[in-house]
Design a protein around this motif. Structure first.
Motif, PDB file in Angstrom:
ATOM      1  N   ASN A   1      34.704  35.614  57.105  1.00 42.65           N
ATOM      2  CA  ASN A   1      34.386  36.209  58.397  1.00 42.65           C
ATOM      3  C   ASN A   1      33.041  36.902  58.312  1.00 42.65           C
ATOM      4  O   ASN A   1      32.930  38.103  58.258  1.00 42.65           O
ATOM      5  CB  ASN A   1      35.482  37.176  58.824  1.00 42.65           C
ATOM      6  N   HIS A   2      32.007  36.110  58.258  1.00 37.26           N
ATOM      7  CA  HIS A   2      30.642  36.596  58.084  1.00 37.26           C
ATOM      8  C   HIS A   2      30.104  37.089  59.419  1.00 37.26           C
ATOM      9  O   HIS A   2      29.719  36.313  60.271  1.00 37.26           O
ATOM     10  CB  HIS A   2      29.792  35.455  57.547  1.00 37.26           C
ATOM     11  N   ALA A   3      30.124  38.421  59.611  1.00 41.96           N
ATOM     12  CA  ALA A   3      29.696  38.988  60.886  1.00 41.96           C
ATOM     13  C   ALA A   3      28.502  39.917  60.740  1.00 41.96           C
ATOM     14  O   ALA A   3      27.704  40.050  61.652  1.00 41.96           O
ATOM     15  CB  ALA A   3      30.850  39.743  61.534  1.00 41.96           C
ATOM     16  N   GLY A   4      28.366  40.577  59.610  1.00 40.74           N
ATOM     17  CA  GLY A   4      27.299  41.550  59.425  1.00 40.74           C
ATOM     18  C   GLY A   4      26.248  41.077  58.431  1.00 40.74           C
ATOM     19  O   GLY A   4      26.545  40.343  57.498  1.00 40.74           O
ATOM     20  N   PRO A 103      40.359  33.740  49.289  1.00 39.46           N
ATOM     21  CA  PRO A 103      39.902  34.222  50.599  1.00 39.46           C
ATOM     22  C   PRO A 103      39.614  35.722  50.540  1.00 39.46           C
ATOM     23  O   PRO A 103      40.406  36.495  50.010  1.00 39.46           O
ATOM     24  CB  PRO A 103      41.082  33.937  51.526  1.00 39.46           C
ATOM     25  N   ILE A 104      38.482  36.107  51.071  1.00 38.14           N
ATOM     26  CA  ILE A 104      38.087  37.510  51.107  1.00 38.14           C
ATOM     27  C   ILE A 104      37.727  37.859  52.543  1.00 38.14           C
ATOM     28  O   ILE A 104      36.957  37.151  53.186  1.00 38.14           O
ATOM     29  CB  ILE A 104      36.896  37.785  50.178  1.00 38.14           C
ATOM     30  N   TRP A 129      35.803  47.569  54.581  1.00 40.36           N
ATOM     31  CA  TRP A 129      36.633  47.241  53.430  1.00 40.36           C
ATOM     32  C   TRP A 129      36.421  45.797  53.027  1.00 40.36           C
ATOM     33  O   TRP A 129      36.189  44.933  53.874  1.00 40.36           O
ATOM     34  CB  TRP A 129      38.120  47.410  53.757  1.00 40.36           C
ATOM     35  N   VAL A 130      36.539  45.555  51.756  1.00 40.17           N
ATOM     36  CA  VAL A 130      36.569  44.199  51.216  1.00 40.17           C
ATOM     37  C   VAL A 130      37.997  43.990  50.732  1.00 40.17           C
ATOM     38  O   VAL A 130      38.475  44.707  49.858  1.00 40.17           O
ATOM     39  CB  VAL A 130      35.574  44.037  50.048  1.00 40.17           C
ATOM     40  N   VAL A 131      38.699  43.031  51.343  1.00 37.17           N
ATOM     41  CA  VAL A 131      40.101  42.789  51.004  1.00 37.17           C
ATOM     42  C   VAL A 131      40.257  41.335  50.563  1.00 37.17           C
ATOM     43  O   VAL A 131      39.888  40.416  51.300  1.00 37.17           O
ATOM     44  CB  VAL A 131      41.030  43.073  52.209  1.00 37.17           C
ATOM     45  N   ALA A 132      40.795  41.148  49.356  1.00 45.76           N
ATOM     46  CA  ALA A 132      41.000  39.800  48.824  1.00 45.76           C
ATOM     47  C   ALA A 132      42.457  39.393  48.969  1.00 45.76           C
ATOM     48  O   ALA A 132      43.364  40.178  48.704  1.00 45.76           O
ATOM     49  CB  ALA A 132      40.588  39.755  47.358  1.00 45.76           C
ATOM     50  N   ALA A 133      42.668  38.166  49.383  1.00 44.65           N
ATOM     51  CA  ALA A 133      44.014  37.592  49.455  1.00 44.65           C
ATOM     52  C   ALA A 133      44.304  36.871  48.142  1.00 44.65           C
ATOM     53  O   ALA A 133      43.418  36.691  47.308  1.00 44.65           O
ATOM     54  CB  ALA A 133      44.102  36.607  50.627  1.00 44.65           C
ATOM     55  N   ASP A 134      45.536  36.461  47.975  1.00 39.65           N
ATOM     56  CA  ASP A 134      45.895  35.668  46.803  1.00 39.65           C
ATOM     57  C   ASP A 134      45.128  34.348  46.829  1.00 39.65           C
ATOM     58  O   ASP A 134      44.839  33.811  47.907  1.00 39.65           O
ATOM     59  CB  ASP A 134      47.396  35.375  46.785  1.00 39.65           C
ATOM     60  N   PRO A 135      44.817  33.810  45.649  1.00 45.97           N
ATOM     61  CA  PRO A 135      44.100  32.521  45.602  1.00 45.97           C
ATOM     62  C   PRO A 135      44.920  31.403  46.251  1.00 45.97           C
ATOM     63  O   PRO A 135      46.149  31.414  46.218  1.00 45.97           O
ATOM     64  CB  PRO A 135      43.936  32.257  44.107  1.00 45.97           C
TER      65      PRO A 135
END
Length: 167
Positions: A1-4, A103-104, A129-135
């Motif tokens: 989600n590249h927004a900034g 996914p981040i 925040w930087v939030v990582a999901a499971d691979p």
């Protein structure tokens, strides 16, 4: 989600040991382009299909030697997060190499620098925040459009779930 605009900077502060995939235009940005090049960024001209194949081959080599890559499969910054915007190349590469995708989600990154915005108010505190999901383990063949689309959908759903939960 590249927004900034500062999304890659957020990730540099939280993740180690990766090669960045960036659009060729970034290499021409004063100071920033040199910094990215010095970090080993692999730049790609998205309008040149032949070069895109060469870049994907280079990225495959990066993965096969055990390094990670950082890519924004949206291709560019957007205020809204849409599933259809995810480019297929990085998902084909995951299927080809068997490398999992982590996914981040970047939560609240639009409050820093939005597309076409060049300045931000440094007097107002902003939290992101930087939030990582499971691979996500890739399953299928890279030449199978259904496998590519299934992987895209799973990654999109994981990122979207994080954004809905924390955003």
């Amino acid at each position: 989600n590249h927004a900034g605009t500062l999304d890659p900077v957020f990730l540099l502060a939280h993740i180690e040991d990766f090669v960045i995939v960036g659009k060729d235009e970034l290499s021409r940005v004063p100071i920033f382009g040199r910094a990215l090049a010095g970090m080993g960024t692999i730049f790609t001209d998205r309008s040149n299909r032949f070069e895109a194949r060469e870049v994907m081959s280079s990225l495959g080599d990066v993965i096969r030697r055990g390094d990670s890559i950082l890519a924004f499969p949206q291709g560019h910054r957007k205020d809204r997060w849409l599933k259809k915007d995810l480019k297929r190349g990085i998902f084909r590469l995951a299927l080809e190499t068997g490398a999992p995708i982590r996914p981040i989600a970047l939560v609240n990154s639009t409050s820093f620098l939005r597309p076409h915005q060049f300045w931000f108010d440094i007097t107002e505190p902003v939290t992101g925040w930087v939030v990582a999901a499971d691979p996500v383990e890739p399953e299928g063949r890279p030449d199978d459009p259904a496998a590519v689309n299934a992987l895209r959908r799973i990654v999109w759903e994981r990122i979207d779930e994080i954004l809905r939960r924390y955003g």
